[in-house]
Design an enzyme around this catalytic site. Structure first.
Site, PDB file in Angstrom:
ATOM      1  CE  LYS A 107      -4.139  -2.104   1.813  1.00 40.07           C
ATOM      2  NZ  LYS A 107      -3.759  -3.477   2.218  1.00 40.07           N
TER       3      LYS A 107
HETATM    4  C1  LIG Z   1      -4.511  -4.513   1.921  1.00 39.21           C
HETATM    5  C2  LIG Z   1      -3.818  -5.800   1.888  1.00 39.21           C
HETATM    6  C3  LIG Z   1      -4.287  -6.867   1.105  1.00 39.21           C
HETATM    7  C4  LIG Z   1      -5.578  -6.776   0.319  1.00 39.21           C
HETATM    8  O1  LIG Z   1      -5.499  -5.888  -0.753  1.00 39.21           O
HETATM    9  P1  LIG Z   1      -6.824  -5.368  -1.462  1.00 39.21           P
HETATM   10  O2  LIG Z   1      -6.369  -4.409  -2.486  1.00 39.21           O
HETATM   11  O3  LIG Z   1      -7.642  -4.712  -0.396  1.00 39.21           O
HETATM   12  O4  LIG Z   1      -7.516  -6.561  -2.012  1.00 39.21           O
HETATM   13  C5  LIG Z   1      -3.549  -8.038   1.060  1.00 39.21           C
HETATM   14  N1  LIG Z   1      -2.420  -8.165   1.766  1.00 39.21           N
HETATM   15  C6  LIG Z   1      -1.946  -7.181   2.551  1.00 39.21           C
HETATM   16  C7  LIG Z   1      -0.709  -7.424   3.326  1.00 39.21           C
HETATM   17  C8  LIG Z   1      -2.614  -5.966   2.625  1.00 39.21           C
HETATM   18  O5  LIG Z   1      -2.143  -4.995   3.394  1.00 39.21           O
END
Ligand SMILES: *Cc1c(COP(=O)(O)O)cnc(C)c1O
Length: 429
Positions: A107
């Site tokens: 993210k």
């Molecule tokens: C946010 C997150 C996900 C899921 O991603 P999405 O885009 O919400 O489907 C998977 N793994 C980790 C470690 C995350 O932080």
């Protein structure tokens, strides 16, 4: 480029307005009016391009002329200031490591890109502030806190479910101070997300200029396309079909991958791998979209009962279920299965995954049975250290603490507990 609301009951807006608003006035997610595939020549020469050049080509049509090209390149360079290695795990199976950024989860890319876009759009507005309001199931909070720390003109308020994020995740979002505030919600992730959505639609909060930094925000969501291109660049010379498995919660990441395919990236198949929060796998099985309250699991960043971006995925397929099912599978795994996979990946392959990546691995293995000649890539979405309370006992190892984590781990947590929307409203003032 204009964006329309997927609820079709709000005016079309520019990239800038869509970023600043987050969600349309009719509660719909924004979606780009046109999507133009990139030139074949771009894919022919992709291995000669830098990550920054690739990212610029991928995103420029979505930004249009609202950020000058030079400035956009600068934003991309700051966003992508770390590596995206593709690591071989087994024959035909690779891990796309997305955790080398400042908060060690994928993210970081979206959060860094969005914060810099917002700072650019705010540069002349010295007298009014934006408030970024964000719900986190674990990693968004830290990435947004780090991405927006000390950005002028932006206050950040993070809602997270009390006791349902890991210790390191909690530290990352509660210890930075300055323009970052953390609210600890007595509830699950969906409660946090519901409160955030309600606040956006609350006219009495209009003066706060609220926006979202969840993947509902296009500037968080779209840059996630980049790393699918990077993986293609790394694996192109093998000349095989590619199957990507994304550990999925809100389905923003996989939706960005599908957008990359729409731009011409040759991806054979997508797998949305989930934990027991299985709304999408159930939908694919019985055709009913029936969201359930989220359940807590060891892959907590995917504890999402009603994935926001699924509607965008359907739009990318013009709501054509047949076309969608041809490209897309979704499988769900329990915590027990996840732990077995985590151990197997370590014992057989010598690779240290974490629970989200292990779920991705499981879905990939299953799908590859149908694509015996393809290369499979699972997204390793976080560094194992972020889930050390699961990884260390499962594998019987002690993980060294990376510098990014060392810097927050001994800081003192500062949060405000809330249990209702009224309390959120009072806090925002
Ligand atoms: C946010 C997150 C996900 C899921 O991603 P999405 O885009 O919400 O489907 C998977 N793994 C980790 C470690 C995350 O932080």
């Amino acid at each position: 480029m204009k964006y329309y609301s997927l609820n079709h009951n709000a005016p079309k807006v520019s990239f800038k307005e869509a970023v600043i608003q987050g969600l349309a006035s009719d509660k719909g997610l924004y979606f780009p009016e046109n999507i133009t595939a990139l030139d074949a020549s771009f894919f022919d020469k992709i291995e000669s391009l830098s990550n920054e050049e690739i990212a610029f080509e991928a995103i420029k049509q979505f930004v249009g002329d609202e950020i000058p090209a030079e400035k956009l390149k600068e934003i991309i360079a700051e966003t992508l200031c770390f590596d995206f290695p593709v690591v071989k795990v087994e024959n035909g199976i690779y891990s796309l490591e997305l955790f080398h950024g400042p908060t060690m989860a994928f993210k970081d890319v979206g959060a860094r890109f969005m914060s810099r876009c917002l700072a650019y759009f705010n540069k002349d507005k010295k007298d009014s502030k934006n408030t970024v309001l964000v719900a986190t199931s674990g990693d968004t909070g830290g990435a947004v806190a780090s991405g927006f720390l000390s950005v002028d003109g932006v206050d950040v308020v993070i809602l997270y479910p009390s006791g349902k994020v890991s210790d390191i995740q909690e530290k990352q979002l509660t210890t930075l101070g300055q323009n970052i505030k953390a609210l600890e919600v007595d509830g699950v992730f969906d409660d946090c997300q519901d409160m955030v959505k309600k606040a956006f639609l609350d006219e009495t909060l209009a003066h706060k200029n609220l926006t979202s930094a969840n993947s509902i925000n296009i500037a968080r969501w779209l840059p996630q396309m980049f790393y699918f291109f990077f993986a293609y660049k790394a694996l192109k010379s093998q000349n095989k079909h590619l199957v990507f498995s994304c550990p999925s919660g809100n389905f923003g990441n996989i939706c960005a991958g599908i957008m990359a395919k729409k731009l011409g990236l040759p991806i054979e198949h997508f797998v949305a791998s989930t934990n027991v929060n299985d709304t999408v796998p159930r939908f694919l099985e019985n055709g009913k979209y029936d969201p359930k309250p989220s359940k807590a699991t060891i892959s907590n960043a995917m504890d999402v009962g009603n994935p926001s971006n699924f509607i965008r995925i359907q739009e990318l397929y013009n709501n054509d279920l047949k076309a969608f099912e041809k490209d897309f599978s979704s499988y769900s795994y329990t915590d027990e299965e996840t732990l077995v996979a985590l151990k197997q990946i370590y014992n057989t392959d010598g690779y240290i995954a974490e629970p989200h990546g292990a779920v991705g691995y499981l879905g990939l293995k299953k799908e590859l049975e149908k694509h015996p000649n393809a290369i499979g890539i699972f997204l390793e979405t976080a560094h194992p250290i972020k889930f050390l309370d699961v990884v260390e006992p499962a594998l019987g190892i002690t993980l060294p603490i990376p510098a990014q984590i060392e810097s927050v781990i001994n800081e003192e947590k500062v949060s405000v507990k809330i249990s209702s929307y009224e309390e959120l409203k009072a806090f925002l003032g």
